[in-house]
Design a protein around this motif. Structure first.
Motif, PDB file in Angstrom:
ATOM      1  N   HIS A  15       4.329   4.412 -17.923  1.00 11.86           N
ATOM      2  CA  HIS A  15       5.725   4.880 -17.891  1.00 11.86           C
ATOM      3  C   HIS A  15       6.682   3.737 -18.245  1.00 11.86           C
ATOM      4  CE1 HIS A  15       9.037   7.401 -16.102  1.00 11.86           C
ATOM      5  NE2 HIS A  15       9.574   6.200 -15.950  1.00 11.86           N
ATOM      6  N   VAL A  16       6.469   2.580 -17.624  1.00  4.07           N
ATOM      7  CA  VAL A  16       7.324   1.418 -17.905  1.00  4.07           C
ATOM      8  C   VAL A  16       7.119   0.935 -19.332  1.00  4.07           C
ATOM      9  CG1 VAL A  16       7.850  -0.961 -17.252  1.00  4.07           C
ATOM     10  CG2 VAL A  16       7.334   0.726 -15.483  1.00  4.07           C
ATOM     11  N   VAL A  17       5.861   0.846 -19.758  1.00  2.00           N
ATOM     12  CA  VAL A  17       5.552   0.378 -21.114  1.00  2.00           C
ATOM     13  C   VAL A  17       6.250   1.256 -22.147  1.00  2.00           C
ATOM     14  CG1 VAL A  17       3.699   0.150 -22.821  1.00  2.00           C
ATOM     15  CG2 VAL A  17       3.385  -0.751 -20.509  1.00  2.00           C
ATOM     16  N   ALA A  18       6.219   2.565 -21.939  1.00  2.00           N
ATOM     17  CA  ALA A  18       6.856   3.469 -22.902  1.00  2.00           C
ATOM     18  C   ALA A  18       8.365   3.234 -22.964  1.00  2.00           C
ATOM     19  CB  ALA A  18       6.560   4.919 -22.522  1.00  2.00           C
ATOM     20  N   HIS A  19       9.006   3.095 -21.812  1.00  2.00           N
ATOM     21  CA  HIS A  19      10.445   2.844 -21.793  1.00  2.00           C
ATOM     22  C   HIS A  19      10.788   1.529 -22.481  1.00  2.00           C
ATOM     23  CE1 HIS A  19      12.557   5.927 -19.351  1.00  2.00           C
ATOM     24  NE2 HIS A  19      11.348   6.165 -18.878  1.00  2.00           N
ATOM     25  N   ASN A 180       5.043  -8.271  -1.779  1.00  2.00           N
ATOM     26  CA  ASN A 180       5.855  -7.066  -1.924  1.00  2.00           C
ATOM     27  C   ASN A 180       6.588  -6.857  -0.609  1.00  2.00           C
ATOM     28  OD1 ASN A 180       7.020  -4.618  -2.470  1.00  2.00           O
ATOM     29  ND2 ASN A 180       5.126  -3.436  -2.234  1.00  2.00           N
ATOM     30  N   ALA A 181       7.874  -7.173  -0.605  1.00  2.00           N
ATOM     31  CA  ALA A 181       8.691  -7.022   0.597  1.00  2.00           C
ATOM     32  C   ALA A 181       9.454  -5.703   0.582  1.00  2.00           C
ATOM     33  CB  ALA A 181       9.661  -8.195   0.717  1.00  2.00           C
ATOM     34  N   GLY A 182       8.944  -4.749  -0.186  1.00  2.00           N
ATOM     35  CA  GLY A 182       9.600  -3.450  -0.286  1.00  2.00           C
ATOM     36  C   GLY A 182       9.017  -2.437   0.677  1.00  2.00           C
ATOM     37  N   SER A 183       9.678  -1.278   0.745  1.00  2.00           N
ATOM     38  CA  SER A 183       9.223  -0.178   1.592  1.00  2.00           C
ATOM     39  C   SER A 183       9.378   1.137   0.843  1.00  2.00           C
ATOM     40  CB  SER A 183      10.047  -0.135   2.885  1.00  2.00           C
ATOM     41  OG  SER A 183       9.717   1.006   3.648  1.00  2.00           O
ATOM     42  N   HIS A 184       8.300   1.957   0.856  1.00  2.13           N
ATOM     43  CA  HIS A 184       8.351   3.240   0.159  1.00  2.13           C
ATOM     44  C   HIS A 184       8.509   4.418   1.127  1.00  2.13           C
ATOM     45  CE1 HIS A 184       4.229   3.379   1.493  1.00  2.13           C
ATOM     46  NE2 HIS A 184       3.877   2.405   0.674  1.00  2.13           N
ATOM     47  N   GLY A 185       8.440   4.168   2.423  1.00  2.00           N
ATOM     48  CA  GLY A 185       8.708   5.218   3.396  1.00  2.00           C
ATOM     49  C   GLY A 185       7.572   6.184   3.650  1.00  2.00           C
ATOM     50  N   ARG A 186       6.418   6.012   3.000  1.00  2.00           N
ATOM     51  CA  ARG A 186       5.276   6.887   3.237  1.00  2.00           C
ATOM     52  C   ARG A 186       4.393   6.316   4.345  1.00  2.00           C
ATOM     53  NH1 ARG A 186       4.322  10.258  -1.258  1.00  2.00           N
ATOM     54  NH2 ARG A 186       6.284  10.437  -2.411  1.00  2.00           N
ATOM     55  N   TYR A 187       3.589   7.183   4.973  1.00  2.00           N
ATOM     56  CA  TYR A 187       2.684   6.716   6.022  1.00  2.00           C
ATOM     57  C   TYR A 187       1.702   5.700   5.473  1.00  2.00           C
ATOM     58  CZ  TYR A 187      -1.067   6.568   9.443  1.00  2.00           C
ATOM     59  OH  TYR A 187      -2.019   6.128  10.336  1.00  2.00           O
ATOM     60  N   ALA A 305       3.210   6.584  -8.800  1.00  2.00           N
ATOM     61  CA  ALA A 305       4.459   6.829  -9.527  1.00  2.00           C
ATOM     62  C   ALA A 305       5.454   7.611  -8.682  1.00  2.00           C
ATOM     63  CB  ALA A 305       4.164   7.571 -10.823  1.00  2.00           C
ATOM     64  N   SER A 306       4.950   8.407  -7.723  1.00  2.00           N
ATOM     65  CA  SER A 306       5.834   9.227  -6.900  1.00  2.00           C
ATOM     66  C   SER A 306       6.588   8.415  -5.855  1.00  2.00           C
ATOM     67  CB  SER A 306       5.019  10.320  -6.191  1.00  2.00           C
ATOM     68  OG  SER A 306       4.212   9.767  -5.147  1.00  2.00           O
ATOM     69  N   LEU A 307       6.210   7.150  -5.668  1.00  2.00           N
ATOM     70  CA  LEU A 307       6.861   6.311  -4.665  1.00  2.00           C
ATOM     71  C   LEU A 307       8.231   5.803  -5.126  1.00  2.00           C
ATOM     72  CD1 LEU A 307       3.799   4.047  -3.706  1.00  2.00           C
ATOM     73  CD2 LEU A 307       4.490   6.210  -2.641  1.00  2.00           C
ATOM     74  N   ALA A 308       8.457   5.791  -6.435  1.00  2.00           N
ATOM     75  CA  ALA A 308       9.608   5.104  -7.010  1.00  2.00           C
ATOM     76  C   ALA A 308      10.962   5.550  -6.457  1.00  2.00           C
ATOM     77  CB  ALA A 308       9.590   5.224  -8.533  1.00  2.00           C
ATOM     78  N   PRO A 309      11.241   6.857  -6.313  1.00  2.00           N
ATOM     79  CA  PRO A 309      12.598   7.263  -5.925  1.00  2.00           C
ATOM     80  C   PRO A 309      13.056   6.702  -4.580  1.00  2.00           C
ATOM     81  CG  PRO A 309      11.393   9.126  -6.834  1.00  2.00           C
ATOM     82  CD  PRO A 309      10.399   8.026  -6.670  1.00  2.00           C
ATOM     83  N   ALA A 310      12.136   6.512  -3.642  1.00  2.00           N
ATOM     84  CA  ALA A 310      12.535   6.070  -2.301  1.00  2.00           C
ATOM     85  C   ALA A 310      12.274   4.585  -2.056  1.00  2.00           C
ATOM     86  CB  ALA A 310      11.796   6.897  -1.249  1.00  2.00           C
ATOM     87  N   TYR A 311      11.744   3.895  -3.040  1.00  2.00           N
ATOM     88  CA  TYR A 311      11.353   2.493  -2.836  1.00  2.00           C
ATOM     89  C   TYR A 311      12.594   1.595  -2.771  1.00  2.00           C
ATOM     90  CZ  TYR A 311       6.859   0.034  -2.730  1.00  2.00           C
ATOM     91  OH  TYR A 311       5.715  -0.604  -2.318  1.00  2.00           O
ATOM     92  N   GLY A 348      13.176   4.509 -13.997  1.00  2.00           N
ATOM     93  CA  GLY A 348      12.540   5.503 -13.145  1.00  2.00           C
ATOM     94  C   GLY A 348      11.222   5.039 -12.552  1.00  2.00           C
ATOM     95  N   SER A 349      11.096   3.741 -12.314  1.00  2.00           N
ATOM     96  CA  SER A 349       9.838   3.151 -11.846  1.00  2.00           C
ATOM     97  C   SER A 349      10.081   2.315 -10.601  1.00  2.00           C
ATOM     98  CB  SER A 349       9.255   2.271 -12.952  1.00  2.00           C
ATOM     99  OG  SER A 349       8.273   1.399 -12.450  1.00  2.00           O
ATOM    100  N   GLN A 350       8.997   2.018  -9.851  1.00  2.00           N
ATOM    101  CA  GLN A 350       9.068   1.011  -8.800  1.00  2.00           C
ATOM    102  C   GLN A 350       8.677  -0.354  -9.382  1.00  2.00           C
ATOM    103  OE1 GLN A 350       5.833  -0.014  -8.245  1.00  2.00           O
ATOM    104  NE2 GLN A 350       4.509   1.704  -7.779  1.00  2.00           N
ATOM    105  N   ALA A 351       8.941  -1.420  -8.623  1.00  2.00           N
ATOM    106  CA  ALA A 351       8.824  -2.774  -9.161  1.00  2.00           C
ATOM    107  C   ALA A 351       7.396  -3.187  -9.465  1.00  2.00           C
ATOM    108  CB  ALA A 351       9.453  -3.780  -8.186  1.00  2.00           C
TER     109      ALA A 351
END
Length: 428
Positions: A15-19, A180-187, A305-311, A348-351
């Protein structure tokens, strides 16, 4: 000049490569995306259009492809007139896609070492088990193949090469630190393909110590690092792709890879492993169905890929290098900070996907303009890092350096004006 890019894979990195290819299609030309699932390729194309990523109004097309089929891959390379292939599919595909590139003359790039689905953590150096066996074939066919050109492996290899050439007279150790000091909010979720992610950690952890391979167990060794942005973070010694080329190419006696893990991740990982659910070997169920436990776990976990919106939060990845300069000990950190939210807003991607995808496109552009089009196989640390770092600085991955002079953006031309390396560096 090489033109037209075929992207193999339709996951988060693809996804990132294409963009990024679209943002630079004045250099790269037409873009084609191929995967087993055509709808995933089309979804990426839709995203490119929605984000307005196309620099020029050029061809952008999706294709269904089983990249294990060498003849089908050769046909698609020729049909699309692609002169550069960026393989960001499963590492299980590497040798098939590389074979197709050698036979068609297309340049080849990937972001990870080839893996055999039935084997994990093979005898090091891993590249010698697969890719390096094709060195002569690439050279005979005058095919450029740049291996492992994501972030780690990839950018961290270039950081090491740059530091050795410009900051030291001799180097004793390179510690690659991935936080990775991020958080995606999933269990519980993995930041890239769960199957590939877990395979790195389920067996022997290899490190390069005193010019020899040392075997360790996962989570056996921990180290706290005080890093920019994140502050003090706990990491664990982990085996990783870049060690297997850097150990052979740089002449540095100690090279280690450290990755941050939270206690929750470690606990869940250990439960899954102890139950046998991370095994790559097939088992038979009570109903007589044969399944691979690791593939089942992958199927029930979130798509990375589904983690990106909330990351939210940031990643910090870099090389801490220690050695001698002018008779004095010196320590240099070369690193990048990437923001999950900024990546999502741009493409539209996570880091994690962003840091892996941008370098592959930067490398493709250096092949397209001839800078890295060497007509043979190379790992990233064998190539001139200066144009690579400079290009990524303009593409969204800014490199910083922290040393005795302070912490600043690394501009290779300002740090080492007029100093250029050959397209292919001679090993130590």
């Amino acid at each position: 000049m090489k033109r037209n890019v075929l992207i193999i894979g339709a996951g988060g990195v693809a996804h990132v490569v294409a963009h990024k290819c679209a943002q630079n299609n004045a250099v790269l030309g037409d873009i084609h995306i191929a995967s087993r699932t055509l709808s995933k390729c089309q979804a990426i194309i839709d995203s490119v259009h929605e984000k307005g990523s196309l620099q020029q109004d050029r061809h952008l097309q999706a294709h269904a492809l089983d990249a294990m089929d060498i003849d089908a891959t050769k046909f698609l390379i020729r049909a699309t007139h692609s002169q550069i292939v960026i393989n960001v599919g499963s590492p299980f595909l590497n040798m098939s896609v590389l074979a197709a590139c050698i036979e068609t003359g297309a340049a080849y790039l990937d972001t990870a070492i080839h893996e055999d689905p039935a084997k994990v953590c093979e005898t090091p150096p891993w590249y010698a088990n697969y890719e390096w066996k094709r060195r002569d074939a690439c050279k005979d066919a005058r095919v450029t193949a740049v291996l492992g050109v994501g972030f780690d492996p990839g950018v961290v290899n270039a950081y090491a090469r740059y530091a050795l050439d410009n900051c030291f007279d001799s180097v004793d150790s390179i510690d690659i630190i991935d936080i990775n000091a991020g958080s995606h909010g999933r269990y519980f979720a993995t930041n890239f393909d769960p199957e590939i992610n877990f395979r790195e950690f389920t067996s022997t952890v290899w490190s390069w110590e005193n010019n020899a391979w040392k075997s360790n167990a996962m989570f056996e060794h921990r180290q706290d690092w005080d890093m920019p942005v994140t502050g003090k973070v706990t990491t664990y010694l982990t085996g990783h792709d870049e060690l297997h080329s850097m150990s052979q190419n740089l002449g540095v006696p100690n090279i280690r890879f450290w990755m941050s893990f939270g206690e929750h991740y470690i606990n869940v990982f250990n439960v899954l492993k102890n139950l046998g659910l991370l095994s790559e070997q097939p088992v038979r169920t009570a109903r007589g169905q044969e399944v691979v436990p690791l593939e089942v776990v992958k199927a029930v976990l979130p798509d990375p890929a589904s983690l990106a919106p909330a990351y939210t939060g940031k990643t910090v990845i870099g090389d801490l290098i220690k050695g001698i300069k002018g008779g004095r000990t010196q320590e240099v950190l070369v690193y990048n900070v990437c923001d999950h939210r900024a990546c999502y807003e741009e493409v539209g991607s996570q880091a994690i996907s962003y840091t892996a995808g941008v370098p592959a496109v930067a490398a493709a552009m250096l092949i397209a303009n001839g800078t890295w089009d060497i007509g043979e196989m190379a790992n990233v640390e064998e190539l001139d890092p200066a144009p690579f770092i400079a290009l990524m600085n303009r593409m969204g991955l800014v490199t910083r350096i922290r040393d005795a002079q302070g912490d600043r953006v690394l501009d290779p031309q300002q740090e080492a004006p007029g100093k250029t390396a050959p397209a292919r560096l001679v090993n130590y």
